[in-house]
Design a protein around this motif. Structure first.
Motif, short mmCIF file in Angstrom:
data_model
loop_
_atom_site.label_atom_id
_atom_site.label_comp_id
_atom_site.label_asym_id
_atom_site.label_seq_id
_atom_site.Cartn_x
_atom_site.Cartn_y
_atom_site.Cartn_z
N VAL A 258 1.76 44.13 -31.30
CA VAL A 258 1.69 42.82 -30.66
C VAL A 258 0.38 42.16 -31.06
N ILE A 259 0.47 40.90 -31.48
CA ILE A 259 -0.72 40.12 -31.76
C ILE A 259 -0.69 38.87 -30.89
N VAL A 260 -1.86 38.29 -30.65
CA VAL A 260 -1.93 37.10 -29.82
C VAL A 260 -2.55 35.97 -30.62
N VAL A 261 -1.96 34.78 -30.50
CA VAL A 261 -2.47 33.58 -31.16
C VAL A 261 -3.73 33.13 -30.43
N THR A 262 -4.82 32.93 -31.15
CA THR A 262 -6.08 32.55 -30.51
C THR A 262 -6.34 31.05 -30.67
N ASP A 263 -7.47 30.62 -30.12
CA ASP A 263 -7.82 29.20 -30.17
C ASP A 263 -8.71 28.84 -31.36
N GLN A 264 -8.92 29.79 -32.26
CA GLN A 264 -9.76 29.51 -33.42
C GLN A 264 -8.98 28.74 -34.48
N PRO A 265 -9.50 27.63 -34.98
CA PRO A 265 -8.78 26.87 -36.01
C PRO A 265 -8.81 27.59 -37.36
N HIS A 266 -7.78 27.35 -38.13
CA HIS A 266 -7.69 27.92 -39.49
C HIS A 266 -7.46 26.75 -40.43
N SER A 267 -8.45 26.45 -41.25
CA SER A 267 -8.34 25.29 -42.15
C SER A 267 -8.55 25.72 -43.59
N GLY A 268 -8.15 24.88 -44.51
CA GLY A 268 -8.28 25.19 -45.92
C GLY A 268 -9.72 25.10 -46.39
N CYS A 269 -9.99 25.65 -47.58
CA CYS A 269 -11.34 25.64 -48.15
C CYS A 269 -11.22 25.39 -49.65
N GLY A 289 0.36 18.00 -41.14
CA GLY A 289 0.10 19.43 -41.24
C GLY A 289 -0.58 20.06 -40.05
N LYS A 290 -1.56 19.37 -39.48
CA LYS A 290 -2.34 19.99 -38.39
C LYS A 290 -1.49 20.32 -37.16
N PRO A 291 -0.67 19.38 -36.66
CA PRO A 291 0.14 19.75 -35.48
C PRO A 291 1.09 20.91 -35.77
N ARG A 292 1.52 21.03 -37.02
CA ARG A 292 2.45 22.10 -37.39
C ARG A 292 1.72 23.40 -37.76
N ARG A 293 0.40 23.36 -37.78
CA ARG A 293 -0.42 24.51 -38.23
C ARG A 293 0.04 24.97 -39.62
N LEU A 294 0.17 24.04 -40.55
CA LEU A 294 0.68 24.41 -41.86
C LEU A 294 -0.31 25.25 -42.67
N ARG A 295 -1.62 25.10 -42.38
CA ARG A 295 -2.56 26.01 -43.05
C ARG A 295 -2.50 27.40 -42.42
N GLY A 296 -1.91 27.49 -41.24
CA GLY A 296 -1.77 28.78 -40.59
C GLY A 296 -2.54 28.85 -39.29
N LEU A 297 -2.64 30.04 -38.74
CA LEU A 297 -3.32 30.24 -37.47
C LEU A 297 -4.10 31.54 -37.49
N CYS A 298 -4.99 31.67 -36.50
CA CYS A 298 -5.77 32.89 -36.32
C CYS A 298 -5.18 33.70 -35.17
N ALA A 299 -5.27 35.01 -35.29
CA ALA A 299 -4.72 35.89 -34.26
C ALA A 299 -5.54 37.18 -34.20
#
Length: 324
Positions: A258-269, A289-299
């Motif tokens: 089990v993993i949990v989605v955190t509040d840390q943003p994940h952006s491109g570089c 892209g941002k509302p869809r979290r297309l760059r992804g998320l942190c967990a």
């Protein structure tokens, strides 16, 4: 008689040319001729292909230089690289590379760390040759209905990728998630973070997840998907609307990890731009892209266990009952 065919360098070629060996430096050397009359050395700077040397003894019409560069680019393309950079002196040297398909990197473009320090060196310019065309903004926009059709409640884990060292990727048949280590064997704990007071690894950034439909479209080749740098690729709607912060993802059934989605943003570089292009960066970080979290998320991992491509990924939102 000299044969000017281009080929990978052998030990005796390096000795003949007086090219120093760098055992700890990733990369390769191509030579033209036997005995060689010139060479091209490519360094892999944290996985980014960089033309460190292009030296030819006598090349009146530039044919040997072109053959070396074309051979280098062909080899890099087969290996999945999207570009080759170089750092010539401004003037004739830069002009010669322009004639071989290199163009100056825009001054306002973010760069990966290994290249960023080179852009400001006096008298030199940073140039690149694109080896693979990137997806355009229009192409990415047409993909939105496909992305929006991603599963929302129960998705699928498509790939697990470990980063054992800078620039290296291992696609795993089985990955092991650990509460303290994240993905076992990954370098998350060694990379540190600018978001912690002491620069240590951020506990809420153990894992990066990305929508597989998008990375598949951007990469255009399964072998290039791992270059995104995320450890897990899922067929799942990762948007803020459908996967709010602190949602749990149960992987591999009720007894799985089990993993949990955190509040840390994940952006491109800069690395994301180098591999997939400026349009992709603007798209994932833009209004679509941002509302869809297309760059992804942190967990982060909250229950350890093995994870495998093909595993079910079930969403449990905050306040919802956990699956029995």
């Amino acid at each position: 008689m000299t044969d000017h065919a281009v080929r990978p360098a052998r030990q005796r070629d390096l000795a003949h040319l007086g090219v120093a060996e760098h055992p700890g430096r990733p990369g390769f050397v191509m030579v033209a001729g036997d005995p060689p009359v010139g060479h091209a050395r490519v360094d892999l700077l944290d996985g980014h292909a960089h033309l460190a040397d292009l030296v030819v003894g006598v090349d009146l019409h530039g044919g040997t230089r072109r053959e070396l560069v074309e051979a280098v680019c062909e080899r890099l393309s087969v290996r999945g690289h999207g570009q080759l950079t170089a750092h010539p002196y401004a003037g004739p040297e830069a002009a010669a590379l322009a004639g071989l398909g290199f163009a100056e990197v825009p001054a306002d473009e973010p760069l990966p760390g290994p290249l960023a320090s080179r852009r400001d060196e006096t008298g030199r310019v940073l140039v690149r040759r694109v080896l693979r065309s990137h997806r355009s903004a229009d192409e990415l926009t047409t993909l939105l209905p496909v992305l929006d059709a991603s599963p929302r409640e129960v998705g699928t884990l498509r790939a697990v990728v470990r980063r054992p060292a800078p620039g290296e990727r291992e696609v795993l048949e089985v990955g092991h998630l650990d509460v303290d280590e994240g993905l076992v064997g990954d370098t998350w704990s060694q990379r540190g973070s600018r978001r912690t007071p002491d620069g240590s690894a951020h506990p809420d950034m153990q894992l990066n997840l990305m929508n597989h439909r998008l990375v598949e479209f951007l990469a255009q080749d399964p072998a290039r998907e791992r270059l995104a740098g995320d450890q897990m690729f899922v067929d799942l709607d990762l948007s803020h609307e459908h996967l709010p912060e602190w949602s749990e993802l149960h992987i591999g059934g009720p007894d799985g990890a089990v993993i949990v989605v955190t509040d840390q943003p994940h952006s491109g570089c800069g690395k994301f731009i180098a591999r997939f292009g400026k349009d992709a960066m603007a798209f994932v970080n833009g209004p679509e892209g941002k509302p869809r979290r297309l760059r992804g998320l942190c967990a982060r991992v909250v229950r350890p266990g093995p994870v495998r491509p093909g595993d079910e990924v079930r969403v449990v939102r905050p306040g919802a009952a956990r699956p029995e």
